[in-house]
Design a protein around this motif. Sequence first.
Motif, mmCIF file in Angstrom:
data_model
loop_
_atom_site.group_PDB
_atom_site.id
_atom_site.type_symbol
_atom_site.label_atom_id
_atom_site.label_comp_id
_atom_site.label_asym_id
_atom_site.label_seq_id
_atom_site.Cartn_x
_atom_site.Cartn_y
_atom_site.Cartn_z
ATOM 1 N N GLY A 1 -0.965 1.584 9.699
ATOM 2 C CA GLY A 1 -0.011 2.609 9.293
ATOM 3 C C GLY A 1 0.899 2.195 8.150
ATOM 4 N N ILE A 2 1.825 3.133 7.815
ATOM 5 C CA ILE A 2 2.760 2.949 6.705
ATOM 6 C C ILE A 2 4.146 2.690 7.283
ATOM 7 C CG2 ILE A 2 3.769 4.017 4.648
ATOM 8 C CD1 ILE A 2 1.295 5.875 4.582
ATOM 9 N N SER A 3 4.839 1.704 6.755
ATOM 10 C CA SER A 3 6.185 1.382 7.249
ATOM 11 C C SER A 3 7.119 2.579 7.039
ATOM 12 C CB SER A 3 6.729 0.154 6.512
ATOM 13 O OG SER A 3 8.081 -0.060 6.866
ATOM 14 N N ASN A 4 7.961 2.830 8.046
ATOM 15 C CA ASN A 4 8.914 3.942 7.928
ATOM 16 C C ASN A 4 9.893 3.750 6.777
ATOM 17 O OD1 ASN A 4 7.809 5.284 10.144
ATOM 18 N ND2 ASN A 4 9.105 4.163 11.596
ATOM 19 N N ASP A 5 10.127 2.528 6.359
ATOM 20 C CA ASP A 5 11.071 2.262 5.265
ATOM 21 C C ASP A 5 10.559 2.768 3.927
ATOM 22 O OD1 ASP A 5 12.663 1.038 7.138
ATOM 23 O OD2 ASP A 5 11.929 -0.988 6.682
ATOM 24 N N ILE A 6 9.240 2.870 3.793
ATOM 25 C CA ILE A 6 8.683 3.271 2.491
ATOM 26 C C ILE A 6 7.925 4.593 2.573
ATOM 27 C CG2 ILE A 6 8.496 0.866 1.767
ATOM 28 C CD1 ILE A 6 5.465 1.103 2.327
ATOM 29 N N MET A 7 7.965 5.252 3.747
ATOM 30 C CA MET A 7 7.184 6.483 3.923
ATOM 31 C C MET A 7 7.564 7.540 2.885
ATOM 32 S SD MET A 7 4.835 8.160 5.532
ATOM 33 C CE MET A 7 4.530 7.362 7.109
ATOM 34 N N ASP A 8 8.886 7.675 2.586
ATOM 35 C CA ASP A 8 9.324 8.717 1.660
ATOM 36 C C ASP A 8 9.199 8.300 0.200
ATOM 37 O OD1 ASP A 8 11.218 6.764 1.849
ATOM 38 O OD2 ASP A 8 12.943 8.126 1.807
ATOM 39 N N LYS A 9 8.623 7.104 -0.068
ATOM 40 C CA LYS A 9 8.515 6.616 -1.449
ATOM 41 C C LYS A 9 7.074 6.487 -1.934
ATOM 42 C CE LYS A 9 12.699 3.785 -0.968
ATOM 43 N NZ LYS A 9 13.256 2.401 -1.068
ATOM 44 N N ILE A 10 6.100 6.643 -1.037
ATOM 45 C CA ILE A 10 4.728 6.301 -1.401
ATOM 46 C C ILE A 10 4.156 7.213 -2.483
ATOM 47 C CG2 ILE A 10 4.236 5.296 0.861
ATOM 48 C CD1 ILE A 10 2.812 7.890 1.588
ATOM 49 N N PHE A 11 4.739 8.423 -2.656
ATOM 50 C CA PHE A 11 4.222 9.336 -3.683
ATOM 51 C C PHE A 11 5.005 9.257 -4.991
ATOM 52 C CE2 PHE A 11 2.803 11.575 0.240
ATOM 53 C CZ PHE A 11 1.444 11.523 0.003
ATOM 54 N N GLU A 12 5.956 8.302 -5.065
ATOM 55 C CA GLU A 12 6.702 8.128 -6.302
ATOM 56 C C GLU A 12 5.880 7.307 -7.290
ATOM 57 O OE1 GLU A 12 10.417 6.367 -5.425
ATOM 58 O OE2 GLU A 12 11.151 8.030 -4.189
ATOM 59 N N PRO A 13 6.071 7.580 -8.601
ATOM 60 C CA PRO A 13 5.288 6.815 -9.593
ATOM 61 C C PRO A 13 5.720 5.343 -9.621
ATOM 62 C CG PRO A 13 6.917 8.218 -10.678
ATOM 63 C CD PRO A 13 6.914 8.610 -9.231
ATOM 64 N N TYR A 14 4.759 4.486 -9.808
ATOM 65 C CA TYR A 14 4.960 3.037 -9.941
ATOM 66 C C TYR A 14 5.439 2.377 -8.655
ATOM 67 C CZ TYR A 14 4.673 4.111 -14.912
ATOM 68 O OH TYR A 14 4.262 4.552 -16.120
ATOM 69 N N PHE A 15 5.337 3.095 -7.538
ATOM 70 C CA PHE A 15 5.682 2.460 -6.270
ATOM 71 C C PHE A 15 4.393 2.036 -5.578
ATOM 72 C CE2 PHE A 15 6.277 2.455 -1.691
ATOM 73 C CZ PHE A 15 7.366 1.607 -1.565
ATOM 74 N N SER A 16 4.332 0.751 -5.160
ATOM 75 C CA SER A 16 3.128 0.230 -4.500
ATOM 76 C C SER A 16 3.544 -0.678 -3.355
ATOM 77 C CB SER A 16 2.262 -0.542 -5.495
ATOM 78 O OG SER A 16 1.151 -1.101 -4.830
ATOM 79 N N ALA A 17 2.856 -0.499 -2.232
ATOM 80 C CA ALA A 17 3.112 -1.360 -1.071
ATOM 81 C C ALA A 17 2.212 -2.586 -1.078
ATOM 82 C CB ALA A 17 2.901 -0.570 0.221
ATOM 83 N N LYS A 18 1.335 -2.666 -2.061
ATOM 84 C CA LYS A 18 0.425 -3.805 -2.126
ATOM 85 C C LYS A 18 1.128 -5.010 -2.719
ATOM 86 C CE LYS A 18 -3.623 -0.812 -2.747
ATOM 87 N NZ LYS A 18 -4.766 -0.492 -3.630
ATOM 88 N N GLN A 19 0.494 -6.167 -2.588
ATOM 89 C CA GLN A 19 1.061 -7.380 -3.163
ATOM 90 C C GLN A 19 1.104 -7.258 -4.682
ATOM 91 O OE1 GLN A 19 -1.127 -10.775 -1.796
ATOM 92 N NE2 GLN A 19 -0.641 -10.402 0.373
ATOM 93 N N LYS A 20 2.078 -7.967 -5.289
ATOM 94 C CA LYS A 20 2.280 -7.876 -6.722
ATOM 95 C C LYS A 20 1.011 -8.236 -7.478
ATOM 96 C CE LYS A 20 5.438 -9.359 -10.357
ATOM 97 N NZ LYS A 20 6.630 -10.199 -10.689
ATOM 98 N N GLY A 21 0.671 -7.342 -8.426
ATOM 99 C CA GLY A 21 -0.529 -7.574 -9.237
ATOM 100 C C GLY A 21 -1.771 -6.935 -8.677
ATOM 101 N N GLN A 22 -1.688 -6.374 -7.436
ATOM 102 C CA GLN A 22 -2.870 -5.779 -6.830
ATOM 103 C C GLN A 22 -2.835 -4.254 -6.812
ATOM 104 O OE1 GLN A 22 -3.543 -7.433 -2.946
ATOM 105 N NE2 GLN A 22 -3.768 -9.538 -3.696
ATOM 106 N N GLY A 23 -1.735 -3.642 -7.230
ATOM 107 C CA GLY A 23 -1.636 -2.171 -7.242
ATOM 108 C C GLY A 23 -0.812 -1.678 -8.416
#
Length: 561
Positions: free
Chosen positions: A504-526
């Motif tokens: 699943g997706i962390s509740n802390d970032i649920m409202d940000k996942i559709f924002e541009p340039y926001f990635s939950a992946k490790q740096k350099g992988q998304g």
Amino acid sequence: MEKGSIDTLQQRGYSSSKRQAGRILTSVTGLFIAVIVTVFPLGYFLISYQYIAGSLVTEAEINAAIILHAVNVTPELYEIGRETLSASISQRLKQGRGEIRRLVNEKNVVVAESADKIEPPFIMRDATLMESGVAKGRVEIYRSLRPLLIRTGGLAVFSLLMGGGIFFILFVPPLREIRQTEDIVQKSEERYRTLAEAAQDMIFIIDRDDNIQYLNSFAAQQLGRPIADMIGRPRRDLFPPDMAAPRKYDLTKVIEQGEPLQAESSAILSGRKVWLSTSLAPIRDADGQVTAVLGISRDITERKKARDALAASEQHFRERVNEEVEKGREKDHLLIQQSKLAAMGEMIGSIAHQWRQPLNTVGLIIQDIRTAHQLGELDEKYLREGVAKAMSIIRHMSATIDDFRYFYQPEKEPHKFNIAEAVVKAISLIDASFKNNNIEIELDLRDDVTAVGFANEYSQVLLNFLSNARDIFIERKTPHPRVVLRLFKEDDKSVLTVSDNGGGISNDIMDKIFEPYFSAKQKGQGTGIGLYMSKMIIEKSMLGKLTAANNGDGAEFRIEL
């Protein structure tokens, strides 16, 4: 205040008409009472006087005839017959009527007299005694006019009372109403004149000949001249030229059309440039004709400055908005380019997964042909079979290239497409990568569900979800990774859900996942633009709805069209 002033000043003709009607009614009333009080008694007096005078003449002539007959029979009566003559002149005398009757000879000497006690004033009539054409004397009869005067006075008093009664019945109520109306109008005019004098606006009245009829104190103060010097003067001689010329056109328009007018203009007053908002309204007389124009000018200089400042601010804001919009367009263009690059990288990775096994097979075929040649087993048949097998694999690889090229080719116009086919197409492009990572795909698709939009872009969104799920499985080392796709209809809408068991997706970032340039992946992988572009495609391009939520052991994306 302006509206009340206009209404009151426009009633001037009406109040003047009321005053004129009051004066006329008062004059008619006075004349009516005068006629009643004077004509009736005077008429009675004159008629009665003529009657008395006539009756006295008749009595005098009768007495003269009687005496003349007696004297002709007995000529000595003038000398010896005083008592007989007195009896003769007293004939036909009515009892109770006070009179003096005299017989006067030719020498104007009283010969005989019959007298009652009477009070002046008197009325006297006489008759001459004629004998053979010669006057022998005359008969005089006096009667008091006091009884007639007393009756005439009584009649005058009665007439006065009757006239007063008629006046109170017929004329007092209208006069009272007119007086009350005059008082109301006068008080109203005084009240609004006070308001006009206290107002901090320039209030003026201009007649049809362009002469000033009225100015309030504030207007006189602004023009710098006493009010007495301006009333009755031509407007053009008093107002500044920059005010006089434009207002002349406006005044003429109000007078001719009879409609109010609103205008703004600049002027020099008290040595400074000001902006004035002027309201012009027609003033009509009792017949409805426009006789003058009421003007009210208000200083709007500060409001004008504020309005100009606001307009400048709006223009500046509009320019800033345009700049930001342009920056947004550049940003969107950059995102699209980055999305294309990311898609290209995804496509290259997918092609690599798709080609890895076929390339290994072709390599084995080539090595087998070489080994067969070294062992002397390479004959025509063996070579033909190996080449045919290699060419079949190469043709399959070429078809894979075409699939990827058509998949990423943009569509110009929306069209109706089968969603299940778009899902299968997306899965075919990533199937090899899923198999290499032992990721299971479970499908529950209805074949009859369609939508209107862009099939390739729909598949691209789905491919983005599958790629993210694969990366999450690899990053989190999820045991028995699985993706479930369900397609169904709900309330006349097509619904596709993509669920995984990746945690699943962390509740802390649920409202940000559709924002541009926001990635939950490790740096350099998304890149942080995949889900943003997916939302833009579904909601902006295809007018649908894209949401995300946690469901069970993982995340679930929901597409509604």
